[in-house]
Scaffold this motif. Structure first.
Motif, PDB file in Angstrom:
ATOM      1  N   VAL A  21       0.820  -1.210   0.000  1.00 23.03           N
ATOM      2  CA  VAL A  21       0.000   0.000   0.000  1.00 23.03           C
ATOM      3  C   VAL A  21       0.857   1.265   0.000  1.00 23.03           C
ATOM      4  N   ARG A  30       3.403   2.766  -1.359  1.00 25.20           N
ATOM      5  CA  ARG A  30       4.321   2.870  -2.488  1.00 25.20           C
ATOM      6  C   ARG A  30       4.759   4.331  -2.638  1.00 25.20           C
ATOM      7  N   ILE A  84      -4.577   4.695   4.202  1.00 32.43           N
ATOM      8  CA  ILE A  84      -5.093   3.758   3.202  1.00 32.43           C
ATOM      9  C   ILE A  84      -6.169   4.456   2.372  1.00 32.43           C
ATOM     10  N   SER A 125      -2.774   6.234  -2.119  1.00 31.35           N
ATOM     11  CA  SER A 125      -2.566   4.886  -1.617  1.00 31.35           C
ATOM     12  C   SER A 125      -2.642   3.868  -2.752  1.00 31.35           C
ATOM     13  N   PHE A 126      -1.806   2.827  -2.675  1.00 35.19           N
ATOM     14  CA  PHE A 126      -1.817   1.783  -3.702  1.00 35.19           C
ATOM     15  C   PHE A 126      -2.834   0.692  -3.378  1.00 35.19           C
ATOM     16  N   ALA A 127      -3.611   0.893  -2.330  1.00 37.17           N
ATOM     17  CA  ALA A 127      -4.700  -0.042  -2.029  1.00 37.17           C
ATOM     18  C   ALA A 127      -5.758   0.015  -3.123  1.00 37.17           C
ATOM     19  N   HIS A 128      -6.463  -1.081  -3.297  1.00 37.07           N
ATOM     20  CA  HIS A 128      -7.568  -1.117  -4.259  1.00 37.07           C
ATOM     21  C   HIS A 128      -8.674  -0.172  -3.795  1.00 37.07           C
ATOM     22  N   HIS A 174     -10.826  -1.562  -1.092  1.00 36.76           N
ATOM     23  CA  HIS A 174     -10.256  -1.492   0.258  1.00 36.76           C
ATOM     24  C   HIS A 174     -10.447  -0.087   0.839  1.00 36.76           C
ATOM     25  N   LYS A 175     -10.178   0.922   0.048  1.00 40.20           N
ATOM     26  CA  LYS A 175     -10.333   2.304   0.519  1.00 40.20           C
ATOM     27  C   LYS A 175     -11.781   2.576   0.937  1.00 40.20           C
ATOM     28  N   SER A 217      -3.387  -8.199   0.724  1.00 39.19           N
ATOM     29  CA  SER A 217      -4.577  -7.355   0.642  1.00 39.19           C
ATOM     30  C   SER A 217      -4.766  -6.924  -0.811  1.00 39.19           C
ATOM     31  N   LEU A 262      -4.674  -4.804  -3.929  1.00 41.79           N
ATOM     32  CA  LEU A 262      -3.960  -3.608  -4.355  1.00 41.79           C
ATOM     33  C   LEU A 262      -4.620  -3.021  -5.599  1.00 41.79           C
ATOM     34  N   ARG A 263      -4.070  -1.942  -6.082  1.00 38.96           N
ATOM     35  CA  ARG A 263      -4.710  -1.135  -7.117  1.00 38.96           C
ATOM     36  C   ARG A 263      -5.134  -1.953  -8.334  1.00 38.96           C
TER      37      ARG A 263
END
Length: 347
Positions: free
Chosen positions: A32, A34, A208, A213-216, A219-220, A290, A292-293
């Motif tokens: 996340v 990055r 996040i 954030s590189f979270a999908h 997830h956000k 988790s 990611l993007r």
């Protein structure tokens, strides 16, 4: 001690050590944190950490290079020696040293050899711990700053004490700067840390739910819609980590199926079933991965990390905006209360 009137209350020993303006550390969240998120935090005055846990050294080099192209601010690279194959860890540290990475953030068990190696190269060491014994071991091995992680934290949780109780106990016994981590998401939390005599905070969940954030996006959104009561501490998401390594995640179909038996799962007894993919790399049910993007597949069944501070993170916004709001709120609170806390030696 709260600084006397006229001095920025957020200028702490952590800021002096790390070269930042706001004593807020971006948690080194694997996958996340990055370069985009790290650069946004650094440029806004916080301290950036790249989350490079078990990543290929070539990816580490690309992320460090991109971060340096975006900002000239200092940063750390987060690695987890005790949860990484020794050969990979050696290559990761070697590549970071070749790149003149200025600081390392370590977590989980204290591995003195890793600390000694990077200290010998002139690097700073931030070490996140979950109990006072680990704090003492990290300090003895040469760490420069201790991050005390409480049970409220999202992601991998090392300790079982409330964050502030742990941080204050470590602060009382240590000569090092101490930051608190776990459930920290607002300026009120930051102000509480400074008022308690701590040197700053580390935040993960709050960052996040940010644009960089590189979270999908899934997830956000889950984080922004959640409350702290929506999280559970479980070791069901344990594949690729040691047995018993617990994580705090948002409830989902996997945790619901446990019927309350959240802890005590043996990774050797869990099936290896691909449920999602990053390009052609499979992500397994019960793994610590988790979404990611660019992840595709059954995102709902993956580990959706979040700490108990999620209930105070209600929207997705630019990381700099979230950090600046935290800092402004903390300064307002500390300014409002400063007269009652001014040092006796202050004019």
């Amino acid at each position: 001690m709260i600084p006397a009137r006229g001095k920025d209350p957020l200028q702490t020993a952590l800021c002096e050590l790390l070269g930042c303006e706001v004593p807020v550390i971006l948690a080194g969240m694997g996958g996340v944190a990055r370069w985009e998120l790290a650069a946004a935090i650094a440029e806004a005055g916080g301290y950036a950490t790249l989350g490079m846990v078990r990543e290929d050294p070539d990816l580490i080099e690309r992320e460090v290079t991109a971060l340096r192209a975006a900002t000239d601010r200092p940063f750390a690279v987060n690695l987890i020696p005790s949860a990484t194959d020794p050969t990979l860890l050696d290559a990761q540290i070697g590549r970071c040293l070749d790149l003149a990475v200025p600081a390392f953030s370590f977590f989980w068990d204290v591995v003195p050899a890793a600390i000694e190696r990077v200290k010998a190269a002139g690097c700073l060491v931030l070490h996140q711990v979950g109990n006072p014994d680990a704090a003492r071991a990290a300090e003895a091995a040469g760490a420069d700053l201790i991050i005390a992680q409480g049970i409220e934290a999202g992601g991998h949780v090392h300790g079982r004490q409330p964050a502030f109780a742990l941080a204050e106990a470590i602060r009382a016994a240590s000569d090092l700067p101490v930051a608190v981590s776990g459930g920290i998401s607002t300026g009120e939390d930051l102000a509480r840390a400074i008022a308690a005599g701590l040197d700053g905070v580390q935040c993960g969940t709050a960052f996040i739910a940010t644009d960089e954030s590189f979270a999908h996006a899934y997830h956000k959104t889950r984080v922004a819609e959640a409350t702290g009561e929506d999280t559970v501490l479980t070791d069901i998401f344990v594949l690729n980590w040691p047995k018993g390594a617990a994580v705090r995640v948002l409830r989902n179909s996997v945790t619901d199926a446990l019927a309350g038996r959240y802890l005590g799962h043996d990774p050797a007894a869990l099936p290896r079933e691909p449920i999602a993919w990053d390009d052609d790399v499979p992500r397994l049910r019960f793994s610590t991965d988790s979404p990611l993007r660019l992840t595709t597949g059954d995102l709902e069944a993956m580990a959706i990390y979040a700490g108990q501070g999620a209930g105070r993170v209600t929207s997705i916004m630019p990381a700099a905006q979230r950090l600046q709001r935290m800092a402004a709120e903390a300064r307002r609170i500390l300014g409002d209360t400063a007269p009652a806390r001014i040092s006796e030696s202050a004019p």
